[in-house]
Write an enzyme that holds these catalytic residues in place. Structure first.
Site, short mmCIF file in Angstrom:
data_model
loop_
_atom_site.label_atom_id
_atom_site.label_comp_id
_atom_site.label_asym_id
_atom_site.label_seq_id
_atom_site.Cartn_x
_atom_site.Cartn_y
_atom_site.Cartn_z
N TYR A 101 0.81 -1.23 0.00
CA TYR A 101 0.00 0.00 0.00
C TYR A 101 0.84 1.27 0.00
CZ TYR A 101 -4.02 -2.90 1.31
OH TYR A 101 -5.01 -3.84 1.32
N ASP A 258 -17.89 -6.46 1.70
CA ASP A 258 -18.37 -5.18 1.14
C ASP A 258 -19.60 -5.40 0.28
OD1 ASP A 258 -15.92 -4.40 2.22
OD2 ASP A 258 -14.92 -4.34 0.28
#
Ligand code: ADP
Length: 306
Positions: A101, A258
């Site tokens: 990331y 999600d």
């Protein structure tokens, strides 16, 4: 017009292609994924808005264009001239995916700088969804501001949905994470935890314990996901289990939770009962985990929403 807002961080996603060193660029992030799937599940009269911040550079423009082309409203995306969007890169080693990331100084981390900005994003919304990641990326002062704005929104009749999405690496300490998760749950109507994470970080002995803990913090509805196992629903004092159909070919569980949240909320916000709403969530998640990537084509006709 009925309206739902999801808030947090959307990142650039670089996923590997067959030829070594080549990647496909996409966009994803837990709260954005839920908004994107909500846009697919809800009828056109619903407005789905994303609340975040991006830069003013070309890649930020491209991300905004992607959101707009997906039908997700971008009126509540702030622009920061001195920042840009976060990015993550997926690498494949022997079939295992690993993630790197670059998001530590992303524009999204500043989305909750002004109370008025939050207030205007929440005004008139039927529901606002945040996650533990939405909180984790903010400085403590902005977390306070966000929770205060959600609390005010709730007092005017709004509904706050919260997925704890526990990610210890995004927090300064385990204790900081669990304290803020509990504070967020205390301003939420609906909590959507995943049992495996909750068991690890809150030492819940079973999904009932997870549901009882969030109910004790004030959530009137708790929906506990547990991978391929059945979903536990606690509504007030009433607890029930909903069957999760087996998925024959699980390819990639990215965005399982999600997309479940989106399928569940799409049905529930349109007035479906809890059983139908959970089935809507599991039917959508089943399609998502059968394909590679966070945002994948889905057949909404196979997702019960009404
Ligand atoms: P998260 O992505 O937040 O960890 P979970 O792993 O708990 O979420 O999964 C969310 C939903 O995705 C589950 O409730 C279920 O509907 C679906 N799902 C996940 N894994 C499986 C599986 N192995 N088989 C069938 N459904 C699954």
């Amino acid at each position: 017009m009925p309206r739902i807002v999801t808030a947090g961080e959307c990142m650039v996603e670089m996923s590997p292609l067959a030829e070594p060193g080549t990647f496909r660029m996409g966009y994803a992030g837990d709260s954005f994924n839920t908004g994107w799937y909500l846009r697919h599940c809800l009828p056109a009269e619903w407005q789905v808005d994303y609340l975040t911040a991006v830069g003013t550079d070309a890649v930020s423009d491209e991300m905004l264009a992607f959101m707009a082309a997906s039908g997700v409203g971008t009126d509540h995306v702030a622009r920061r001239a001195d920042k840009t969007v976060g990015l993550y890169l997926i690498e494949l080693a022997g079939g295992e995916r690993s993630f790197s990331y670059w998001r530590g100084d992303s524009a999204a981390r500043t989305f909750a700088r002004e109370a008025g900005w939050l207030r205007s994003a929440f005004a008139d919304a039927d529901c606002v969804l945040i996650s533990g990641i939405t909180l984790a990326i903010l400085i403590p002062e902005d977390r306070e501001r966000l929770l205060a704005a959600l609390s005010d929104y709730r007092q005017t009749g709004g509904c706050v949905a919260f997925d704890p999405n526990l990610r210890p690496r995004l927090w300064a300490s385990e204790r900081e994470m669990t304290e803020w998760i509990e504070r967020a749950a205390a301003v939420s109507d609906l909590v959507l935890p995943s049992y495996e994470d909750e068991a690890r970080w809150f030492a819940d002995r079973d999904p009932e314990a997870t549901a009882a803990r969030y109910a004790g913090l004030g959530a009137s509805l708790v929906v506990v996901k547990d991978g391929g196992k059945d979903v536990l629903v606690r509504s007030g004092e009433k607890t029930s289990w909903c069957v999760v159909e087996p998925v024959a070919d699980v390819v990639d569980t990215t965005a399982a939770g999600d997309s479940f949240n989106a399928g569940f909320l799409a049905a529930w916000l349109q007035g479906s009962d809890l059983d139908v709403s959970v089935r809507s969530g599991t039917a959508l998640a089943a399609q998502v985990i059968g394909q590679r990537g966070a945002l994948v084509p889905v057949d909404i006709a196979r997702v019960v929403t009404g």
